[in-house]
Enzyme design. Structure first.
Site, PDB file in Angstrom:
ATOM      1  N   THR A  25       0.863  -1.315  -0.214  1.00 40.14           N
ATOM      2  CA  THR A  25       0.081  -0.032  -0.004  1.00 40.14           C
ATOM      3  C   THR A  25       0.940   1.219   0.193  1.00 40.14           C
ATOM      4  O   THR A  25       2.006   1.152   0.614  1.00 40.14           O
ATOM      5  CB  THR A  25      -0.946   0.024   1.190  1.00 40.14           C
ATOM      6  N   HIS A 166      -6.587 -11.128  -2.190  1.00 38.91           N
ATOM      7  CA  HIS A 166      -6.121 -10.901  -0.870  1.00 38.91           C
ATOM      8  C   HIS A 166      -6.954 -11.356   0.212  1.00 38.91           C
ATOM      9  O   HIS A 166      -7.978 -10.929   0.743  1.00 38.91           O
ATOM     10  CB  HIS A 166      -5.874  -9.261  -0.677  1.00 38.91           C
ATOM     11  N   ASN A 169      -3.516 -10.754   5.986  1.00 33.84           N
ATOM     12  CA  ASN A 169      -3.230  -9.769   6.804  1.00 33.84           C
ATOM     13  C   ASN A 169      -4.648  -9.253   7.635  1.00 33.84           C
ATOM     14  O   ASN A 169      -4.477  -8.175   7.627  1.00 33.84           O
ATOM     15  CB  ASN A 169      -2.522  -8.825   5.884  1.00 33.84           C
ATOM     16  N   TYR A 171      -7.666  -9.030   6.626  1.00 35.13           N
ATOM     17  CA  TYR A 171      -8.669  -8.453   5.930  1.00 35.13           C
ATOM     18  C   TYR A 171     -10.018  -9.442   5.742  1.00 35.13           C
ATOM     19  O   TYR A 171      -9.975 -10.632   5.985  1.00 35.13           O
ATOM     20  CB  TYR A 171      -8.181  -7.710   4.821  1.00 35.13           C
TER      21      TYR A 171
HETATM   22  C1  LIG Z   1       4.392  -0.159   3.192  1.00 40.35           C
HETATM   23  C2  LIG Z   1       4.025  -1.430   3.084  1.00 40.35           C
HETATM   24  C3  LIG Z   1       2.680  -1.635   2.612  1.00 40.35           C
HETATM   25  C4  LIG Z   1       1.908  -2.926   2.451  1.00 40.35           C
HETATM   26  N1  LIG Z   1       0.895  -3.063   1.957  1.00 40.35           N
HETATM   27  C5  LIG Z   1       0.478  -4.555   1.762  1.00 40.35           C
HETATM   28  C6  LIG Z   1      -0.829  -4.815   0.989  1.00 40.35           C
HETATM   29  O1  LIG Z   1      -1.546  -3.792   0.271  1.00 40.35           O
HETATM   30  N2  LIG Z   1      -1.330  -5.815   0.642  1.00 40.35           N
HETATM   31  C7  LIG Z   1      -0.437  -6.900   1.275  1.00 40.35           C
HETATM   32  O2  LIG Z   1      -0.759  -8.174   0.800  1.00 40.35           O
HETATM   33  N3  LIG Z   1       0.661  -6.654   1.809  1.00 40.35           N
HETATM   34  C8  LIG Z   1       1.105  -5.595   2.238  1.00 40.35           C
HETATM   35  N4  LIG Z   1       2.360  -5.455   2.843  1.00 40.35           N
HETATM   36  C9  LIG Z   1       2.948  -6.319   3.201  1.00 40.35           C
HETATM   37  C10 LIG Z   1       3.973  -6.947   2.394  1.00 40.35           C
HETATM   38  O3  LIG Z   1       3.632  -7.718   1.068  1.00 40.35           O
HETATM   39  C11 LIG Z   1       5.057  -8.011   2.706  1.00 40.35           C
HETATM   40  O4  LIG Z   1       4.400  -9.178   2.891  1.00 40.35           O
HETATM   41  C12 LIG Z   1       5.867  -7.605   4.031  1.00 40.35           C
HETATM   42  O5  LIG Z   1       6.397  -6.279   3.754  1.00 40.35           O
HETATM   43  C13 LIG Z   1       6.929  -8.791   4.530  1.00 40.35           C
HETATM   44  O6  LIG Z   1       7.817  -8.570   3.423  1.00 40.35           O
HETATM   45  P1  LIG Z   1       9.258  -7.933   3.184  1.00 40.35           P
HETATM   46  O7  LIG Z   1       9.986  -8.101   4.428  1.00 40.35           O
HETATM   47  O8  LIG Z   1       9.903  -8.278   1.881  1.00 40.35           O
HETATM   48  O9  LIG Z   1       8.904  -6.463   3.458  1.00 40.35           O
HETATM   49  C14 LIG Z   1       2.638  -4.234   3.134  1.00 40.35           C
HETATM   50  C15 LIG Z   1       4.097  -3.754   3.461  1.00 40.35           C
HETATM   51  C16 LIG Z   1       4.591  -2.572   3.561  1.00 40.35           C
HETATM   52  C17 LIG Z   1       6.227  -2.467   3.990  1.00 40.35           C
END
Ligand SMILES: Cc1cc2nc3c(=O)[nH]c(=O)nc-3n(C[C@H](O)[C@H](O)[C@H](O)COP(=O)(O)O)c2cc1C
Length: 366
Positions: A25, A166, A169, A171
């Site tokens: 997001t 989705h 998380n 939702y």
């Molecule tokens: C800024 C931000 C926004 C996120 N928004 C979403 C989202 O819209 N949908 C989703 O499924 N996960 C969302 N996540 C989770 C990420 O997809 C991911 O699972 C999580 O950051 C862990 O992975 P990473 O360690 O590679 O960042 C978001 C994570 C971050 C950092």
């Protein structure tokens, strides 16, 4: 390196490598849910290297909007902007997959019509100040299933290569699968099998839209969170049963949402087997499994690809948009955000302030 191996998904769509951009997001869309110019710049900056970009979650109807500046896919008038987004990702050389979503009880009341937040049942989330949602009527459930199908049609018309449903998380789809938020005793609730009914009806609706509207292979992925901390809450055993069923749905992948790729059960302090390994072992022979979570270096990603065929990177691509290109040319990647590089990495406001003000969310260079 395994990272750079091509991968053909079950639908026939080919990914040029094994790494996707995780859905994130970005708070950058216009107030009406349309795609903004700064959002196009943000995506273009991180497209090209990865096999596919998974976009931020996009709400499938007005009641599902969970964030300020969220991208919408709930109305046909949004298709021209969505088309620009798919095209700007394609121009850089990556496939484009849009994440379709409904926030359910996690939506801030002020973002939804009449402050009327809904969920499977009238049970608030376990967090400070959470509002008690209204249990959805059967008609609303049927309409939401249709809305996921209609959003898929819009994604096809906009030129995306696929959608990610989705289901993770906390939702709405997870709320229906969860014994915490779903206490219904109609056809949409009950035991673990019955609690799969709503997510499976959404999958069916999405598949139908693809059959009717797509004239070439179209990716359908499903994202889920394997556990919940709440009592009652989703257990690994529930998830393995759900994965068994999802594995028979002709999906392109199951995306397992974890904050650390190798983490073991958070409900059982004595558990040692990584959750991702349990899921891969159970259904990996039937459906591709995608892992994610704190994989900052090429070595960590290579190691993860020993377990699953696909991984996604989130924060890593915020910190270093050239992560893939650098690994390819054997340069070292950035693993901590450099506040001086805000412009260079293209994280426009208000995204920058939103993500940098949450303590310990984004690793920051000292
Ligand atoms: C800024 C931000 C926004 C996120 N928004 C979403 C989202 O819209 N949908 C989703 O499924 N996960 C969302 N996540 C989770 C990420 O997809 C991911 O699972 C999580 O950051 C862990 O992975 P990473 O360690 O590679 O960042 C978001 C994570 C971050 C950092």
């Amino acid at each position: 390196m395994k990272i750079f191996d091509e991968y053909i998904l079950p639908s026939g769509v080919e990914l040029k490598n094994r790494v996707l951009m995780a859905p994130m997001t970005n708070f950058l869309s216009n107030e009406d849910g349309s795609v903004s110019l700064k959002e196009l710049d943000y995506y273009a900056r991180r497209s090209g290297g990865v096999g596919a970009v998974l976009t931020a979650c996009a709400n499938v109807n007005a009641q599902g909007k969970g964030f300020e500046g969220e991208i919408g896919i709930d109305r046909d008038e949004l298709i021209p902007g969505l088309r620009k987004l798919a095209a700007s990702i394609h121009e850089q050389g990556s496939k484009a997959i849009i994440q379709i979503y409904h926030g359910g009880r996690m939506c801030p009341p002020h973002l939804v019509p009449d402050n009327d937040t809904v969920s499977a049942s009238a049970i608030p989330a376990e967090r400070e100040g959470a509002k008690t949602p209204r249990a959805m009527t059967e008609d609303e459930i049927e309409q939401t299933i249709i809305d996921f199908g209609e959003s898929t049609r819009r994604a096809i018309e906009a030129g995306f290569d696929g959608v990610e449903i989705h289901g993770a998380n906390t939702y709405l789809l997870q709320q229906f699968f969860s014994p915490h938020s779903n206490r219904r005793n109609d056809q949409w609730g009950g035991d673990v099998q019955d609690r799969m009914n709503f997510p499976l009806a959404v999958v069916e609706s999405v598949k139908k839209a693809v059959t009717v509207h797509a004239d070439k292979p179209f990716i359908i992925g499903y994202r889920l969170s394997p556990e919940e901390r709440e009592q009652p809450g989703i257990t690994i055993d529930d998830t393995l049963q759900f994965a068994d069923v999802l594995a028979t749905q002709d999906l392109d992948y199951l995306h397992i949402s974890l904050s650390k790729f190798e983490q073991s059960s958070m409900r059982d302090a004595n558990a040692t087997t990584p959750v991702i390994k349990q899921i891969q072992h159970r259904v990996g022979h039937q459906v591709p499994v995608m892992g994610v979570g704190s994989l900052y270096t090429a070595e960590q990603v290579e190691q993860s690809l020993e377990t699953v065929p696909l991984v996604s990177l989130g924060r890593e691509l915020l910190i270093d948009p050239d992560w893939i290109q650098k690994v390819k040319s054997e340069e070292s990647v950035q693993t901590k955000m450099d506040p001086e590089k805000k412009e260079e990495v293209i994280i426009p406001e208000p995204m920058w302030t939103n993500i940098m003000s949450v303590p310990n969310w984004i690793p920051v260079k000292e």
